[in-house]
Design a protein around this motif. Structure first.
Motif, mmCIF file in Angstrom:
data_model
loop_
_atom_site.group_PDB
_atom_site.id
_atom_site.type_symbol
_atom_site.label_atom_id
_atom_site.label_comp_id
_atom_site.label_asym_id
_atom_site.label_seq_id
_atom_site.Cartn_x
_atom_site.Cartn_y
_atom_site.Cartn_z
ATOM 1 N N UNK A 1 0.842 -1.195 0.000
ATOM 2 C CA UNK A 1 0.000 0.000 0.000
ATOM 3 C C UNK A 1 0.876 1.244 0.000
ATOM 4 N N UNK A 2 0.604 2.165 -0.874
ATOM 5 C CA UNK A 2 1.407 3.379 -1.000
ATOM 6 C C UNK A 2 1.131 4.326 0.161
ATOM 7 N N UNK A 3 2.195 5.041 0.629
ATOM 8 C CA UNK A 3 1.988 6.013 1.713
ATOM 9 C C UNK A 3 1.152 7.186 1.232
ATOM 10 N N UNK A 4 0.469 7.854 2.167
ATOM 11 C CA UNK A 4 -0.362 9.013 1.816
ATOM 12 C C UNK A 4 0.510 10.140 1.300
ATOM 13 N N UNK A 5 0.064 10.857 0.260
ATOM 14 C CA UNK A 5 0.870 11.954 -0.292
ATOM 15 C C UNK A 5 1.064 13.054 0.742
ATOM 16 N N UNK A 6 2.261 13.636 0.726
ATOM 17 C CA UNK A 6 2.571 14.708 1.674
ATOM 18 C C UNK A 6 1.738 15.956 1.370
ATOM 19 N N UNK A 7 1.387 16.699 2.430
ATOM 20 C CA UNK A 7 0.582 17.907 2.278
ATOM 21 C C UNK A 7 1.459 19.087 1.896
ATOM 22 N N UNK A 8 1.020 19.869 0.919
ATOM 23 C CA UNK A 8 1.789 21.029 0.477
ATOM 24 C C UNK A 8 1.819 22.097 1.569
ATOM 25 N N UNK A 9 2.982 22.744 1.698
ATOM 26 C CA UNK A 9 3.129 23.808 2.697
ATOM 27 C C UNK A 9 2.688 25.170 2.168
ATOM 28 N N UNK A 10 2.380 25.247 0.882
ATOM 29 C CA UNK A 10 2.056 26.553 0.282
ATOM 30 C C UNK A 10 0.778 27.186 0.814
ATOM 31 N N UNK A 11 -0.277 26.428 1.083
ATOM 32 C CA UNK A 11 -1.466 27.081 1.657
ATOM 33 C C UNK A 11 -1.179 27.816 2.952
ATOM 34 N N UNK A 12 -0.404 27.197 3.854
ATOM 35 C CA UNK A 12 -0.054 27.876 5.105
ATOM 36 C C UNK A 12 0.815 29.099 4.833
ATOM 37 N N UNK A 13 1.719 28.981 3.878
ATOM 38 C CA UNK A 13 2.575 30.116 3.539
ATOM 39 C C UNK A 13 1.749 31.287 2.991
ATOM 40 N N UNK A 14 0.772 30.957 2.156
ATOM 41 C CA UNK A 14 -0.099 32.002 1.603
ATOM 42 C C UNK A 14 -0.899 32.668 2.717
ATOM 43 N N UNK A 15 -1.441 31.862 3.649
ATOM 44 C CA UNK A 15 -2.214 32.411 4.763
ATOM 45 C C UNK A 15 -1.347 33.312 5.635
ATOM 46 N N UNK A 16 -0.147 32.853 5.974
ATOM 47 C CA UNK A 16 0.755 33.653 6.817
ATOM 48 C C UNK A 16 1.165 34.927 6.100
ATOM 49 N N UNK A 17 1.443 34.820 4.797
ATOM 50 C CA UNK A 17 1.808 36.013 4.021
ATOM 51 C C UNK A 17 0.673 37.023 4.017
ATOM 52 N N UNK A 18 -0.568 36.539 3.855
ATOM 53 C CA UNK A 18 -1.720 37.435 3.877
ATOM 54 C C UNK A 18 -1.865 38.155 5.203
ATOM 55 N N UNK A 19 -1.669 37.440 6.307
ATOM 56 C CA UNK A 19 -1.766 38.065 7.636
ATOM 57 C C UNK A 19 -0.687 39.114 7.810
ATOM 58 N N UNK A 20 0.541 38.782 7.397
ATOM 59 C CA UNK A 20 1.647 39.729 7.541
ATOM 60 C C UNK A 20 1.417 40.983 6.704
ATOM 61 N N UNK A 21 0.999 40.807 5.453
ATOM 62 C CA UNK A 21 0.753 41.953 4.578
ATOM 63 C C UNK A 21 -0.356 42.845 5.132
ATOM 64 N N UNK A 22 -1.399 42.216 5.653
ATOM 65 C CA UNK A 22 -2.500 42.999 6.223
ATOM 66 C C UNK A 22 -2.041 43.793 7.438
ATOM 67 N N UNK A 23 -1.264 43.165 8.316
ATOM 68 C CA UNK A 23 -0.772 43.859 9.507
ATOM 69 C C UNK A 23 0.157 45.008 9.131
ATOM 70 N N UNK A 24 1.033 44.771 8.153
ATOM 71 C CA UNK A 24 1.938 45.833 7.710
ATOM 72 C C UNK A 24 1.152 46.985 7.091
ATOM 73 N N UNK A 25 0.131 46.650 6.278
ATOM 74 C CA UNK A 25 -0.694 47.686 5.663
ATOM 75 C C UNK A 25 -1.440 48.510 6.697
#
Length: 216
Positions: A1-25
Motif C-alpha cells: 500500500x502506498x503512503x499518503x501523499x505529503x501535504x503542500x506547505x504553500x497554503x499555510x505560507x499564503x495564509x501567513x503572508x496574507x496576515x503579515x501583509x494585512x498587519x503591515x498595511x
C-alpha cells in the motif's frame, strides 16, 4: 500500500503572508494618519488665501474651488468676480460639486461656497464684514478636484492600500487551500482504512488455511 501523499506547505505560507501583509498595511495606515489629515485641512491644502481689508486677486485654474473660513463665516460677505484686463467682467458661478470636505481635529471650518471655474481665470475677491472687529481669519481657496486626485495617487496611500488588498485576498485563499488539503487528507485516510479493513478477512482466511494444512 502506498503512503499518503505529503501535504503542500504553500497554503499555510499564503495564509501567513496574507496576515503579515494585512498587519503591515494597517500599521502603515496608522502611521500615515497625520499626512492624510493634511489633505482635509484647508490650511495645508489650499492654494490661495484672501484677507479682509486687502485687495485680493488670484489666478484660479479649472476645477471646483471650495471656499472655507476657520471657525465661523457668519460675519463675512464675500463676492467673486472675473477679471479681464484688470476690470471686473462678471460674477463667478457657484454651486459645483466635489468630494473635498474639511475634516480637522483641532479646529472647525465653515464652508462659504464652492466656485465653478471652467478654465484658468483671474478672480477678484471682495470681502466685507458685519463686525468691524471680526473677520480676522483668512479665507481659504482649495481646489477640491486636485486634492482628491492627489490623495488617490499618493504613493504611500497606494502602497498601503495595495498591501491590505493583497492581504485580504491571501488570507481567505490560504484558508480555503488549507481546508481543501485537510479534506483531501481525510479522504485518503478513509480510503486506506477501507482497504485495510477489506484485506484483514483475507489475511485471517490465509492464516486459518495454514493452520489446517499444518494440522493435517
Amino acid at each position: 500500500m502506498q503512503p499518503a501523499p505529503s501535504t503542500s506547505a504553500w497554503p499555510k505560507r499564503i495564509l501567513i503572508t496574507g496576515v503579515v501583509l494585512t498587519l503591515v498595511g494597517l500599521a502603515s495606515f496608522v502611521m500615515m494618519m497625520g499626512s492624510l489629515e493634511d489633505y482635509y485641512d484647508p490650511r495645508e491644502a489650499s492654494e490661495h488665501t484672501a484677507q479682509y481689508g486687502e485687495v485680493n486677486t488670484m489666478t484660479l485654474k479649472s476645477g471646483c474651488w471650495v471656499v472655507n473660513v476657520e471657525d465661523s463665516a457668519k460675519d463675512y460677505t464675500i463676492g467673486y468676480q472675473f477679471l479681464e484686463n484688470g476690470v471686473a467682467s462678471g460674477d463667478v458661478d457657484e454651486g459645483c460639486k466635489t468630494d473635498f470636505q474639511p475634516q480637522v481635529a483641532d479646529v472647525d471650518f465653515d464652508t462659504v461656497t464652492k466656485l465653478d471655474i471652467d478654465e484658468k481665470s483671474e478672480v477678484l475677491v471682495t470681502i466685507s464684514c458685519e463686525n468691524q472687529d471680526g473677520c480676522e481669519n483668512p479665507v481659504y481657496f482649495t481646489n477640491g478636484d486636485d486634492v482628491v486626485t492627489d490623495m488617490i495617487t499618493d504613493p504611500g496611500i497606494l502602497i498601503t492600500g495595495g498591501l491590505c488588498f493583497v492581504g485580504f485576498i491571501f488570507i481567505p485563499l490560504g484558508w480555503l487551500l488549507i481546508s481543501i488539503n485537510w479534506g483531501h487528507a481525510i479522504n485518503v485516510q478513509v480510503t486506506q482504512n477501507q482497504i485495510v479493513n477489506t484485506m484483514n478477512p483475507i489475511d485471517d482466511e490465509l492464516v486459518h488455511d495454514r493452520e489446517i494444512l499444518t494440522t493435517d
